[in-house]
Design an enzyme around this catalytic site. Structure first.
Site, PDB file in Angstrom:
ATOM      1  N   ASN A   1      37.712  30.854  41.413  1.00 44.05           N
ATOM      2  CA  ASN A   1      38.140  31.113  39.838  1.00 44.05           C
ATOM      3  C   ASN A   1      36.754  31.832  39.374  1.00 44.05           C
ATOM      4  OD1 ASN A   1      36.776  28.483  39.953  1.00 44.05           O
ATOM      5  ND2 ASN A   1      37.783  27.804  38.204  1.00 44.05           N
ATOM      6  N   ILE A   2      37.410  32.787  38.463  1.00 43.31           N
ATOM      7  CA  ILE A   2      36.467  33.638  37.685  1.00 43.31           C
ATOM      8  C   ILE A   2      36.535  33.655  36.162  1.00 43.31           C
ATOM      9  CG2 ILE A   2      35.377  35.976  37.858  1.00 43.31           C
ATOM     10  CD1 ILE A   2      36.199  36.292  40.732  1.00 43.31           C
ATOM     11  N   GLU A   3      36.136  33.157  35.465  1.00 43.74           N
ATOM     12  CA  GLU A   3      36.392  33.092  33.960  1.00 43.74           C
ATOM     13  C   GLU A   3      35.692  34.199  33.294  1.00 43.74           C
ATOM     14  OE1 GLU A   3      35.067  28.852  33.084  1.00 43.74           O
ATOM     15  OE2 GLU A   3      37.069  28.172  34.065  1.00 43.74           O
TER      16      GLU A   3
ATOM     17  N   CYS B   1      42.448  32.709  38.782  1.00 43.17           N
ATOM     18  CA  CYS B   1      42.101  31.422  39.633  1.00 43.17           C
ATOM     19  C   CYS B   1      41.838  31.838  41.032  1.00 43.17           C
ATOM     20  CB  CYS B   1      43.610  30.876  39.567  1.00 43.17           C
ATOM     21  SG  CYS B   1      44.731  30.225  38.316  1.00 43.17           S
TER      22      CYS B   1
ATOM     23  N   GLU C   1      43.240  30.800  44.026  1.00 43.75           N
ATOM     24  CA  GLU C   1      44.057  31.404  44.991  1.00 43.75           C
ATOM     25  C   GLU C   1      44.413  32.729  44.614  1.00 43.75           C
ATOM     26  OE1 GLU C   1      43.969  28.793  42.736  1.00 43.75           O
ATOM     27  OE2 GLU C   1      45.197  27.091  43.231  1.00 43.75           O
TER      28      GLU C   1
ATOM     29  N   CYS D   1      48.329  26.390  40.161  1.00 42.99           N
ATOM     30  CA  CYS D   1      49.288  26.775  39.022  1.00 42.99           C
ATOM     31  C   CYS D   1      50.347  27.667  39.232  1.00 42.99           C
ATOM     32  CB  CYS D   1      48.045  27.472  37.893  1.00 42.99           C
ATOM     33  SG  CYS D   1      48.030  29.248  37.985  1.00 42.99           S
TER      34      CYS D   1
ATOM     35  N   CYS E   1      49.889  31.223  40.430  1.00 44.16           N
ATOM     36  CA  CYS E   1      49.291  31.407  41.589  1.00 44.16           C
ATOM     37  C   CYS E   1      50.534  31.230  42.696  1.00 44.16           C
ATOM     38  CB  CYS E   1      48.250  30.476  41.942  1.00 44.16           C
ATOM     39  SG  CYS E   1      46.697  30.978  41.165  1.00 44.16           S
TER      40      CYS E   1
END
Ligand code: THU
Length: 138
Positions: free
Chosen positions: A42-44, A53, A55, A90, A93
């Site tokens: 995950n890369i915010e 996310c 995935e 989620c 995904c």
């Protein structure tokens, strides 16, 4: 490939998450039908909604590399990178998985460790999903 190896690959990728806001690390290891493995994290983002996310990161790396057929994905995660529970994907995904995988031909493994994991089909976690076939003109 052994499922335990795929799980260890995902666990090893956990530090790569970029999570300055939630501190919740998620990693995925995506196994292609040709045996290639792609990890994802995950890369915010400071603007929150552009966050991706783990995935989808794994799928987009693989698809961007020309892969189209997938066998399985391992997902793991936890606050500060410490796994305390299973980390289910989620809804967004799940829908991305459906774009590239048949409901009865793709396995999702939620892992706490190489010895402690649960296995699902895409059909189980996304019943009656909308996929590419629904757009086909007969
Ligand atoms: N996250 C994932 O990477 N995968 C999921 O399927 C669930 C949520 C991430 C997004 C966000 O960076 C953090 O977990 C908290 O929601």
């Amino acid at each position: 490939m052994e499922i335990k190896t795929l799980i260890q690959t995902a666990i090893d990728a956990l530090p790569n998450s970029y999570v300055p806001y939630s501190r919740f690390h998620v990693a995925a290891a995506l196994l292609c039908k040709d045996g290639t493995v792609y990890t994802g994290n995950n890369i915010e983002n400071a603007s929150y909604t552009p966050t991706v996310c783990a995935e989808r990161c794994a799928f987009f790396k693989a698809v961007g590399d020309g892969k189209r057929e997938f066998e399985a994905i391992v997902i793991c995660g936890g606050l500060h990178g410490v796994i305390t529970d299973y980390c289910p994907p989620c809804g967004v995904c799940r829908q991305v998985m459906r774009e590239f995988c048949a409901p009865d031909d793709f396995k999702i493994y939620l892992a706490k460790s190489p010895e402690d994991y649960r296995e699902f089909t895409l059909e189980q976690i996304l019943p009656m999903g909308f996929g590419p076939e629904n757009l086909e003109v007969n």
